[in-house]
Design a protein around this motif. Structure first.
Motif, short mmCIF file in Angstrom:
data_model
loop_
_atom_site.label_atom_id
_atom_site.label_comp_id
_atom_site.label_asym_id
_atom_site.label_seq_id
_atom_site.Cartn_x
_atom_site.Cartn_y
_atom_site.Cartn_z
N HIS A 1 0.84 -1.19 0.00
CA HIS A 1 0.00 0.00 0.00
C HIS A 1 0.88 1.25 0.00
CE1 HIS A 1 -3.01 2.94 1.27
NE2 HIS A 1 -3.90 2.08 0.86
N PRO A 2 0.62 2.22 -0.90
CA PRO A 2 1.50 3.39 -1.01
C PRO A 2 1.47 4.32 0.20
CG PRO A 2 -0.46 3.67 -2.37
CD PRO A 2 -0.46 2.25 -1.90
N MET A 3 0.51 4.14 1.11
CA MET A 3 0.41 5.03 2.26
C MET A 3 1.21 4.54 3.46
SD MET A 3 -1.36 7.62 1.34
CE MET A 3 -1.74 8.34 2.93
N ILE A 4 1.75 3.34 3.39
CA ILE A 4 2.49 2.81 4.53
C ILE A 4 3.69 3.71 4.84
CG2 ILE A 4 3.93 0.89 5.32
CD1 ILE A 4 2.08 -1.01 3.87
N SER B 1 3.72 10.25 5.89
CA SER B 1 3.23 11.31 6.77
C SER B 1 2.26 12.20 6.01
CB SER B 1 4.39 12.15 7.29
OG SER B 1 4.97 12.90 6.24
N PHE B 2 1.51 13.00 6.76
CA PHE B 2 0.61 13.95 6.11
C PHE B 2 1.41 15.00 5.33
CE2 PHE B 2 -2.15 17.84 6.31
CZ PHE B 2 -3.05 17.42 5.34
N GLU B 3 2.56 15.36 5.83
CA GLU B 3 3.44 16.28 5.12
C GLU B 3 3.77 15.74 3.73
OE1 GLU B 3 6.46 19.60 5.03
OE2 GLU B 3 4.83 19.16 6.42
N GLN B 4 4.14 14.47 3.65
CA GLN B 4 4.45 13.85 2.36
C GLN B 4 3.20 13.75 1.48
OE1 GLN B 4 6.11 10.33 4.30
NE2 GLN B 4 8.07 10.70 3.26
N PHE B 5 2.08 13.41 2.11
CA PHE B 5 0.82 13.28 1.38
C PHE B 5 0.42 14.62 0.75
CE2 PHE B 5 -3.89 13.10 1.27
CZ PHE B 5 -4.06 11.96 0.51
N ALA B 6 0.56 15.70 1.51
CA ALA B 6 0.23 17.03 0.99
C ALA B 6 1.14 17.39 -0.18
CB ALA B 6 0.36 18.07 2.10
N GLN B 7 2.40 17.05 -0.08
CA GLN B 7 3.32 17.32 -1.19
C GLN B 7 2.97 16.46 -2.40
OE1 GLN B 7 7.14 16.70 0.67
NE2 GLN B 7 7.05 18.62 1.81
N ASP B 8 2.55 15.22 -2.16
CA ASP B 8 2.10 14.37 -3.27
C ASP B 8 0.90 15.01 -3.98
OD1 ASP B 8 4.01 12.49 -2.60
OD2 ASP B 8 2.62 11.20 -1.50
N TYR B 9 -0.03 15.53 -3.20
CA TYR B 9 -1.24 16.14 -3.75
C TYR B 9 -0.90 17.32 -4.66
CZ TYR B 9 -5.80 18.50 -3.84
OH TYR B 9 -6.97 19.12 -4.23
N MET B 10 0.15 18.05 -4.31
CA MET B 10 0.54 19.24 -5.09
C MET B 10 1.45 18.91 -6.26
SD MET B 10 1.21 22.13 -2.14
CE MET B 10 2.27 21.09 -1.10
N ASP C 1 3.15 17.28 -9.72
CA ASP C 1 2.72 17.09 -11.11
C ASP C 1 3.75 16.24 -11.84
OD1 ASP C 1 1.44 17.26 -13.54
OD2 ASP C 1 2.11 19.31 -13.96
N PRO C 2 3.38 15.02 -12.22
CA PRO C 2 2.05 14.42 -12.10
C PRO C 2 1.73 14.01 -10.67
CG PRO C 2 3.59 12.82 -12.99
CD PRO C 2 4.34 14.12 -12.89
N THR C 3 0.44 13.94 -10.38
CA THR C 3 -0.02 13.57 -9.04
C THR C 3 -0.12 12.05 -8.95
OG1 THR C 3 -1.34 15.59 -8.98
CG2 THR C 3 -1.80 13.91 -7.31
N PRO C 4 0.50 11.43 -7.94
CA PRO C 4 0.37 9.98 -7.79
C PRO C 4 -1.07 9.58 -7.49
CG PRO C 4 1.46 10.94 -5.88
CD PRO C 4 1.35 12.03 -6.89
N ALA C 5 -1.42 8.35 -7.82
CA ALA C 5 -2.81 7.90 -7.74
C ALA C 5 -3.40 8.05 -6.34
CB ALA C 5 -2.90 6.44 -8.19
N HIS C 6 -2.59 7.80 -5.31
CA HIS C 6 -3.16 7.84 -3.96
C HIS C 6 -3.52 9.25 -3.51
CE1 HIS C 6 1.23 8.43 -3.27
NE2 HIS C 6 0.82 9.28 -2.34
N ALA C 7 -3.07 10.28 -4.23
CA ALA C 7 -3.39 11.67 -3.88
C ALA C 7 -4.12 12.38 -5.01
CB ALA C 7 -2.12 12.43 -3.51
#
Length: 255
Positions: free
Chosen positions: A152-155, A158-167, A169-175
């Protein structure tokens, strides 16, 4: 972007075709269950690309009151569904591309059908969460989604990493799940819902529903997220505020 996928034969109501070809099987008061037709086109908004994985609230139609609740993903729609589904004439449970249909797609496909069948237009309402808190809700959801998968890509993320993933380009599938403004607005960015209520003022929304439905409403606690660290560095907070500027402006414009 139009999806090339087709919805499953578990579609509850056929509304997304040409108006003159819409099934006559949908009637007020009927149970919105059963298989009507295979090959129904999915909604056209790219915001729906991840909605097939969401467990959450349903689009609800209140026929007598001419009222529609659009279920903004990760904005409290599960609690609304749990409290109000017994009062709704129609609750779209599946596929997720329909139960989380955007305002733009609703107004393009559903609204003309409902107006033609009832002779009146329907009022649309929806909830919107503070955008960064909304992203935190997505993070908690992703953490518990398929958490037994060793790949699972979320293992360990952190939320810090997740927020950076969301921003990124390209955006990974989990974000990669779009924005609330994509769900609630038209292509020009103008709100496409009659009334959008702020999630942090949900009491106002409940009061509105009680007046419309003439029924006392108590929202249950459902889909309670796990307690996790959702702190951000100052830099990422600033970057995220800029990246989500359109959503933040929309949220701040609400009463």
């Amino acid at each position: 972007m139009r999806s090339d996928a087709t919805c499953s034969p578990d579609v509850l109501i056929l509304l997304c075709g040409q108006n003159e070809n819409i099934s006559s099987e949908f009637l007020p008061g009927q149970s919105a269950t059963g298989s009507l037709m295979k090959g129904l086109p999915c909604c056209e908004q790219s915001v729906c690309r991840e909605h097939s994985k969401i467990k959450g609230g349903n689009l609800l139609i209140f026929w007598k009151q001419k009222l529609v609740f659009l279920a903004t993903p990760k904005a409290g729609s599960s609690a609304i569904e749990a409290a109000l589904e017994p009062l709704a004439e129609v609750a779209i449970k599946r596929p997720a591309e329909l139960k989380h249909i955007s305002a733009q797609d609703f107004n393009r496909h559903f609204a003309p059908f409902l107006a033609a069948r009832s002779g009146e237009s329907f009022t649309t309402v929806a909830l919107m969460r503070q955008p960064i808190d909304w992203l935190r809700s997505w993070y908690r959801f992703r953490l518990r989604d398929d958490d037994e998968d060793p790949n699972h890509p979320m293992i360990g993320r952190s939320f810090e990493q997740f927020a950076q993933d969301y921003m990124s380009d390209p955006t990974p599938a989990h974000a990669n799940f779009g924005t609330q403004s994509e769900f609630l607005c038209d292509a020009a960015g103008k709100p496409n819902v009659d009334t959008i209520f702020r999630y942090d003022q949900i009491d106002s929304f409940v009061h509105f529903l009680e007046e419309q439905l003439d029924f006392a409403i108590t929202l249950p606690r459902v889909n309670v997220p796990p307690a996790v660290d959702v702190a951000l560095s100052e830099q990422t907070q600033a970057d995220l505020t800029q990246a989500m500027a359109r959503d933040i402006a929309l949220y701040n414009s609400l009463g």
